[in-house]
Design an enzyme around this catalytic site. Structure first.
Site, PDB file in Angstrom:
ATOM      1  CE  LYS A  58      -3.774  -2.442   0.101  1.00 56.26           C
ATOM      2  NZ  LYS A  58      -3.233  -3.807   0.040  1.00 56.26           N
ATOM      3  CG  ASN A  59      -0.696   4.767  -1.767  1.00 54.81           C
ATOM      4  OD1 ASN A  59      -1.050   3.699  -2.235  1.00 54.81           O
ATOM      5  ND2 ASN A  59      -0.911   5.916  -2.402  1.00 54.81           N
TER       6      ASN A  59
END
Length: 396
Positions: free
Chosen positions: A202-203
């Site tokens: 994920k970011n």
């Protein structure tokens, strides 16, 4: 061209020894203070969870995005399982879920005995088609789970209106949607409950990790009890009760302080991480636009009501054969691109229980979507090589 982006020349690649270059699909990123904060957590003498760093992370999200209450969890899966308990999902209840999603989105509700009713995707993007939602509702429907695929918002006004008219709960699976918005509202703040992921892909990451967001005050007190193994332990530590007891069902949903410490270091660098990811995303989009214009592939669509948090960049090929050929070609060139979900309605587990279901748009994304490498440390040289190889594939 992205503002302030440096011009790229092919001489950079020629001067780079690409023979040994391997470009992974993802690479976890140390933003600066992760190891320092983990050390501080260990030195504090409390690393079991719900300590200083847990509270810092929860406060960050509550302050920045206006979420009513946040609880860190060991995964987004755990956050979804908490949501299912809070919505009091029982055997025989129906829950509408997009088919094009990760298994956790559905499994959290199956564990409570729900019958899953799968929704097809939109032709615009892999999100569920809100225009077809009403037809799936029956007297047994209790909740709608929406997935903001690639961080791009579903049509939440339509979905919330349908839910309100039918007295249904809405759970946002915002696993991919940190720092993304719908008509100015943060994703995760619109449904009754929402779940985020901080998995290493994920970011913003913590290795494994997640968060439950409680937007409806009805769930706030019980959520904390479920989070603490079904006890009122948090109330005890605040001095609200003289001893803590087993008062509800629950599980060990909260992560250790080591996980929270890593996450907080990432949150401190959220804007820097997002800026770089958006730069990479924009270059992909700009450089592949001519291939879309010539009809060789399709690019992501971001609706006018949504923002793009650059969680993912994907291409849509013409067929599963072309998809596999493209992934194979890139792999031969040491570039690791991947496809994504196999539609859950076609899974052996679901078909055994419900038989064959036709959701052609979801199947289209399962067959034709290719995700490209996108991570903070992807260099200009590496990204240009990826772009050049994909152009070479489509021009061959």
């Amino acid at each position: 061209m992205i503002e302030n982006e440096k011009p790229f020349t092919h001489s950079l690649i020629h001067s780079f020894n690409i023979h040994f270059l391997v470009i992974p699909f993802n690479k976890p990123y140390l933003s600066g203070n992760e190891l320092q904060y983990i050390g501080e957590a260990v030195q504090s003498g409390k690393i079991s969870g719900n300590g200083v760093f847990t509270k810092k992370c929860q406060h960050f999200f509550e302050e920045k995005y206006g979420f009513r209450r946040c609880l860190l969890t060991t995964s987004c899966t755990d956050a979804l399982e908490m949501a299912a308990i809070l919505c009091d999902i029982q055997a025989g209840d129906e829950v509408i879920v997009p088919s094009y999603t990760f298994v956790s989105t559905a499994n959290a509700f199956v564990l409570r005995g729900a019958k899953i009713v799968f929704a097809d995707s939109s032709t615009e993007n892999p999100n569920l088609d809100a225009d077809k939602l009403s037809a799936l509702i029956t007297p047994k429907t209790k909740a709608i789970v929406v997935v903001h695929y690639a961080g791009i918002a579903c049509d939440m006004d339509k979905i919330m209106a349908i839910a309100e008219a039918n007295n249904l709960f809405v759970i946002e699976d915002a696993a991919q949607a940190v720092d993304s918005f719908y008509n100015g509202r943060p994703l995760g703040s619109i449904g009754h409950l929402s779940a985020f992921s901080f998995h290493e892909t994920k970011n913003i990451i913590s290795g494994e990790g997640g968060m439950l967001v409680i937007n409806d005050e009805r769930f706030e007190k019980r959520a904390e009890i479920i989070w603490e193994k079904g006890t009122n332990r948090s109330a005890f530590w605040r001095g609200e009760v003289d001893k803590y007891n087993w008062v509800d069902i629950g599980s060990s949903f909260l992560p250790s302080e080591v996980v929270a410490a890593y996450l907080f270091a990432q949150l401190e660098n959220l804007e820097k991480i997002q800026a770089r990811r958006k730069q990479i995303w924009a270059k992909y989009y700009n450089d592949f636009s001519f291939l879309e214009q010539s009809g060789k592939l399709k690019l992501p669509i971001v609706p006018s009501y949504a923002t793009n948090n650059a969680h993912m960049f994907y291409l849509l090929t013409d067929s599963i054969e072309q998809r596999d050929a493209l992934i194979g070609f890139l792999k031969k060139n040491k570039i690791y691109a991947v496809f994504h979900y196999i539609s859950l309605h076609s899974s052996p587990f679901y078909k055994e229980k419900a038989g064959d279901v036709s959701l052609p748009i979801s199947d289209y994304y399962s067959d034709c979507l290719v995700r490209l490498p996108l991570f903070y440390e992807l260099t200009e040289v590496e990204q240009q090589l990826i772009i050049d190889k994909i152009i070479e594939f489509y021009n061959s």
